[in-house]
Design a protein around this motif. Sequence first.
Motif, PDB file in Angstrom:
ATOM      1  N   HIS A 159       0.853  -1.229   0.073  1.00 51.41           N
ATOM      2  CA  HIS A 159       0.095  -0.030  -0.160  1.00 51.41           C
ATOM      3  C   HIS A 159       0.799   1.262  -0.048  1.00 51.41           C
ATOM      4  CE1 HIS A 159      -2.892  -3.089   1.138  1.00 51.41           C
ATOM      5  NE2 HIS A 159      -4.006  -2.036   1.068  1.00 51.41           N
ATOM      6  N   MET A 160       0.185   2.500  -0.494  1.00 52.16           N
ATOM      7  CA  MET A 160       1.162   3.506  -0.521  1.00 52.16           C
ATOM      8  C   MET A 160       1.491   4.030   0.668  1.00 52.16           C
ATOM      9  SD  MET A 160      -0.733   5.512  -3.759  1.00 52.16           S
ATOM     10  CE  MET A 160      -0.931   7.034  -2.698  1.00 52.16           C
ATOM     11  N   ARG A 161       0.375   3.891   1.796  1.00 48.54           N
ATOM     12  CA  ARG A 161       0.605   4.587   3.015  1.00 48.54           C
ATOM     13  C   ARG A 161       1.640   5.865   3.197  1.00 48.54           C
ATOM     14  NH1 ARG A 161       1.599  -0.978   3.679  1.00 48.54           N
ATOM     15  NH2 ARG A 161       0.053  -2.106   4.700  1.00 48.54           N
ATOM     16  N   GLY A 177      10.508   6.579  -6.056  1.00 51.69           N
ATOM     17  CA  GLY A 177      10.918   6.669  -4.567  1.00 51.69           C
ATOM     18  C   GLY A 177      10.976   5.752  -4.157  1.00 51.69           C
ATOM     19  N   LEU A 178       9.799   4.972  -3.329  1.00 50.76           N
ATOM     20  CA  LEU A 178       9.941   3.590  -3.103  1.00 50.76           C
ATOM     21  C   LEU A 178      10.399   2.569  -4.044  1.00 50.76           C
ATOM     22  CD1 LEU A 178       9.109   1.720  -0.551  1.00 50.76           C
ATOM     23  CD2 LEU A 178       6.731   1.497  -1.535  1.00 50.76           C
ATOM     24  N   VAL A 179       9.699   2.626  -5.168  1.00 48.12           N
ATOM     25  CA  VAL A 179      10.096   1.716  -6.193  1.00 48.12           C
ATOM     26  C   VAL A 179      10.998   2.588  -7.092  1.00 48.12           C
ATOM     27  CG1 VAL A 179       9.390   0.310  -8.117  1.00 48.12           C
ATOM     28  CG2 VAL A 179       8.004   0.453  -6.097  1.00 48.12           C
ATOM     29  N   PRO A 180      12.262   2.579  -7.032  1.00 50.06           N
ATOM     30  CA  PRO A 180      13.301   3.429  -7.790  1.00 50.06           C
ATOM     31  C   PRO A 180      13.007   3.213  -9.443  1.00 50.06           C
ATOM     32  CG  PRO A 180      14.396   2.292  -6.300  1.00 50.06           C
ATOM     33  CD  PRO A 180      13.011   1.835  -6.240  1.00 50.06           C
ATOM     34  N   TYR A 181      12.901   4.448 -10.253  1.00 46.75           N
ATOM     35  CA  TYR A 181      13.124   3.958 -11.511  1.00 46.75           C
ATOM     36  C   TYR A 181      14.374   3.453 -11.844  1.00 46.75           C
ATOM     37  CZ  TYR A 181       9.361   7.255 -12.101  1.00 46.75           C
ATOM     38  OH  TYR A 181       8.169   8.107 -12.064  1.00 46.75           O
ATOM     39  N   GLY A 210       5.380  -6.031  -6.891  1.00 45.48           N
ATOM     40  CA  GLY A 210       4.453  -6.423  -5.625  1.00 45.48           C
ATOM     41  C   GLY A 210       5.487  -6.244  -4.560  1.00 45.48           C
ATOM     42  N   ALA A 211       5.143  -7.044  -3.505  1.00 48.72           N
ATOM     43  CA  ALA A 211       5.947  -7.213  -2.398  1.00 48.72           C
ATOM     44  C   ALA A 211       6.097  -8.563  -1.673  1.00 48.72           C
ATOM     45  CB  ALA A 211       5.232  -6.558  -1.095  1.00 48.72           C
TER      46      ALA A 211
END
Length: 177
Positions: free
Chosen positions: A53-55, A62-66, A73-74
């Motif tokens: 989830h974004m949270r 950011g959380l998932v770098p380009y 997923g997780a």
Amino acid sequence: MLRRIFLLAICCIGLGLAPTMAQDSLTPEPSPLEVVSVKLNDLYMKVVYSRPHMRGRDIFGGLVPYGEVWRTGANEATEITLTEDVIFGGKELPAGTYAIFTIPNEDSWTVIVNTDLGQWGAFKYNEELNLFTFEVPVEKTDVAYEPFTITFDLNKDSVSMNMIWDRTKVTIPIEPQ
């Protein structure tokens, strides 16, 4: 008499723990496991993935770098199972089960079909086990999707697999052979 006291004590201890145990079971998983499936004639497809989830976090870039391999997923890497051969993103994909990785970028994603199953994350991702890769364009959505979501759109002779998170969506065309 001692037996009754002992049984009463055990019951009291059990009742004292019950609210804690019940509360723990009501706490949602941070990235729950999800299974989505679709059937088109004799073709059955199933995707197993975890839904982060974004949270309040910045997701892509950011959380998932380009530009880096992502498990899509997780937790464990996302896996797809097919009962028939298909054309997946323009490439021939034989029936079977495969890991799906992606490399998100701002305007397009690289989708990776890999033969190494049961991986936790992308920590041991091995490019040599890729069956193939292909590019899909990024679409922007009108609304933000809180959890990472995979859906199927069923058409008359084909299926599209959508991956959506935050305001980002990619679509993979799938055709039976």
